[in-house]
Design an enzyme around this catalytic site. Structure first.
Site, PDB file in Angstrom:
ATOM      1  N   ILE A 224       0.826  -1.199   0.000  1.00  0.00           N
ATOM      2  CA  ILE A 224       0.000   0.000   0.000  1.00  0.00           C
ATOM      3  C   ILE A 224       0.864   1.254   0.000  1.00  0.00           C
ATOM      4  O   ILE A 224       0.559   2.235  -0.678  1.00  0.00           O
ATOM      5  CB  ILE A 224      -0.954  -0.022   1.211  1.00  0.00           C
ATOM      6  CG1 ILE A 224      -2.004  -1.126   1.027  1.00  0.00           C
ATOM      7  CG2 ILE A 224      -1.637   1.331   1.389  1.00  0.00           C
ATOM      8  CD1 ILE A 224      -2.866  -1.367   2.246  1.00  0.00           C
ATOM      9  N   ASN A 293       1.497   5.376   7.425  1.00  0.00           N
ATOM     10  CA  ASN A 293       1.142   4.105   6.801  1.00  0.00           C
ATOM     11  C   ASN A 293       1.931   2.934   7.371  1.00  0.00           C
ATOM     12  O   ASN A 293       1.491   1.786   7.254  1.00  0.00           O
ATOM     13  CB  ASN A 293       1.372   4.193   5.286  1.00  0.00           C
ATOM     14  CG  ASN A 293       1.250   2.865   4.603  1.00  0.00           C
ATOM     15  OD1 ASN A 293       0.164   2.315   4.475  1.00  0.00           O
ATOM     16  ND2 ASN A 293       2.374   2.306   4.154  1.00  0.00           N
ATOM     17  N   ASN A 352     -10.082  -9.384  15.347  1.00  0.00           N
ATOM     18  CA  ASN A 352      -9.705 -10.525  14.517  1.00  0.00           C
ATOM     19  C   ASN A 352      -8.985 -11.554  15.369  1.00  0.00           C
ATOM     20  O   ASN A 352      -8.088 -11.206  16.153  1.00  0.00           O
ATOM     21  CB  ASN A 352      -8.793 -10.077  13.362  1.00  0.00           C
ATOM     22  CG  ASN A 352      -8.794 -11.065  12.217  1.00  0.00           C
ATOM     23  OD1 ASN A 352      -9.660 -11.927  12.121  1.00  0.00           O
ATOM     24  ND2 ASN A 352      -7.816 -10.936  11.339  1.00  0.00           N
ATOM     25  N   TYR A 358      -2.588  -6.379  17.021  1.00  0.00           N
ATOM     26  CA  TYR A 358      -2.828  -5.569  15.823  1.00  0.00           C
ATOM     27  C   TYR A 358      -4.150  -4.816  15.928  1.00  0.00           C
ATOM     28  O   TYR A 358      -4.222  -3.606  15.654  1.00  0.00           O
ATOM     29  CB  TYR A 358      -2.831  -6.491  14.602  1.00  0.00           C
ATOM     30  CG  TYR A 358      -2.976  -5.783  13.283  1.00  0.00           C
ATOM     31  CD1 TYR A 358      -1.907  -5.096  12.712  1.00  0.00           C
ATOM     32  CD2 TYR A 358      -4.179  -5.824  12.585  1.00  0.00           C
ATOM     33  CE1 TYR A 358      -2.035  -4.459  11.486  1.00  0.00           C
ATOM     34  CE2 TYR A 358      -4.311  -5.195  11.351  1.00  0.00           C
ATOM     35  CZ  TYR A 358      -3.239  -4.521  10.810  1.00  0.00           C
ATOM     36  OH  TYR A 358      -3.367  -3.890   9.599  1.00  0.00           O
TER      37      TYR A 358
END
Length: 452
Positions: A224, A293, A352, A358
């Protein structure tokens, strides 16, 4: 990694099998190519009684070269539209929601593939009465349902526009409309975007909305980040690409391709913020846009996770952003009109399994935007976040097959997104023209079924 299923369903045999078995049907998405018209057909603009935005939106779209059929003319039964745009700001009571049905029902099948639906409303918190706030909040259910219902790559968004804006409000409304109606927003759907007040400047050329801007991108060597560096440079920015020394060759390749400059730096080093600030001050004197990012994953279930996995993910994904912001703001290196964009994740919204570290870090990024955006607004700086869903990268290519296929299909587009989809969304939030849109979290997930 290519999506073989999506390629197969575009064949004759694939089309027949999808129709017979009711399998997921990934459409071809309309993505942006420089030189393309904003939309591939006419746009139907409608308004509720007393709507306050139809007139300025009509002027914006007409000036952008969009064809707007006369709403007073007799409807053409065979007409097809690239977008349906509806001003719902005049709806002040739940009984008036019928106006939405009256506009969308006859045109639901009139959209071209990869069409756009945009509904404009007033922020419920800024409404004059509880009844008006109730009716305006109802718009979220409409747009999210349309995004799941219309299919064929159609996206649907709700844009809340503050009724008491300043000079920046109409500029950022135009910027937001240009993004949402174009191919840049191909993998963004079901989102609620707020356009408020603030510093916003329209570009001389909407094809190069970042001309003259100094933009820092962390984690720019791959995936990305590399796509982001390319999109920002394409839009006119002077890109300062940062990544760790271990990927220096990949970073140099990106920088050479776009004509930017490289900074090899480990953001977790104690002196990293100071060194970065000194580099930006010495080379450029400022930084107009900061894109956080850089991120890592160190997956394990919480009971099996060692402390280093937890600490390293929190430090890179969240704490380093706070430290860099603090130093750049303290030294006034981000001027009034500057923008900060942070990369969160759908994991920070839905959680998740195996990613407690994370998900915690990415939820923290959302908290950073919520808490800091109002503070930065006083300095004329906007702060927003994007939350990617399943994006086709080298990391997702290593996922187990069934998990990878679930990630691809469990959204309204029935496919994974591309790094450029995230990059285009960040690019829009980085435009000087978008400065009056702050405090937003925009999911780039094809309207994933996970999370809110």
């Amino acid at each position: 990694m290519s999506d073989r299923y999506a390629s197969f369903v575009q064949t004759g045999a694939g089309r027949a099998l999808v129709k017979r078995l009711g399998l997921p049907d990934p459409p071809r998405l309309r993505r942006h190519t420089p030189g393309d018209p904003l939309v591939p057909g006419p746009v139907l603009l409608g308004s509720s009684a007393g709507g306050r935005l139809a007139e300025p939106v009509g002027k914006i779209l007409t000036a952008a070269g969009v064809t707007l059929p006369d709403p007073a003319a007799s409807p053409d039964a065979g007409a097809r539209f690239a977008a349906l745009v509806y001003d719902a700001t005049g709806i002040s009571d739940s009984t008036e929601l019928r106006q939405l049905y009256d506009f969308f029902h006859p045109h639901a099948r009139a959209l071209l593939p990869s069409g756009r639906v945009i509904v404009l409303g007033s922020p419920p918190a800024e409404c004059d009465s509880p009844r008006e706030a109730t009716a305006q909040r109802a718009l979220e259910g409409l747009t999210r349902s349309i995004g799941k219902e219309f299919g064929r790559g159609v996206t649907a968004q709700l844009v809340y526009v503050t009724p008491d804006g300043d000079a920046g409000t109409p500029v950022s409304l135009e910027s937001t409309l240009r993004f949402l109606i174009s191919g840049r927003s191909a993998y963004v759907s079901g989102q609620v975007i707020r356009v408020g007040t603030g510093t916003a400047t329209a570009p001389a050329d909407w094809d190069r909305p970042l001309d003259g801007q100094i933009v820092l991108v962390t984690g720019a060597a791959r995936g990305i980040g590399a796509a982001l560096a390319r999109v920002l440079a394409r839009d006119g920015a002077r890109v300062v690409a940062l990544d760790v020394p271990a990927v220096g060759d990949a970073l140099a390749a990106v920088v050479n391709e776009i004509g930017g400059s490289a900074v090899q730096l480990d953001l977790t080093a104690p002196d990293a913020p100071t060194r970065l600030a000194e580099h930006l001050a010495g080379r450029h004197g400022r930084v107009d846009v900061v894109v956080h990012n850089a991120g890592i994953t160190r997956d394990k279930t919480l009971g099996r996770m060692d402390a280093d996995r937890w600490d390293s993910v929190i430090d890179v994904n969240l704490s380093s952003q706070e430290r860099i912001n603090d130093v750049l703001l303290e030294r006034d290196l981000i001027p009034a009109g500057g923008r900060i964009v942070s990369v969160s994740s759908i994991a920070g919204i839905a959680g998740n399994r195996g990613q407690t570290n994370y998900a915690t870090s990415k939820a923290g990024v959302i908290g950073l935007v919520d808490s800091l955006a109002p503070v930065l607004h006083e300095r004329g700086i906007s702060l927003n976040a994007v939350a990617p869903g399943f994006i086709e990268t080298r990391l997702t290519a290593r996922m187990p097959l069934m998990l990878r296929e679930a990630g691809r299909r469990m959204n309204s587009m029935a496919q994974g997104g591309l790094p450029v989809d995230v990059a285009e969304t960040i690019g829009w939030l980085a435009w000087p023209a978008t400065g009056a849109a702050s405090g937003n979290l925009v999911r780039v997930c094809g309207q994933s079924l996970l999370g809110a």
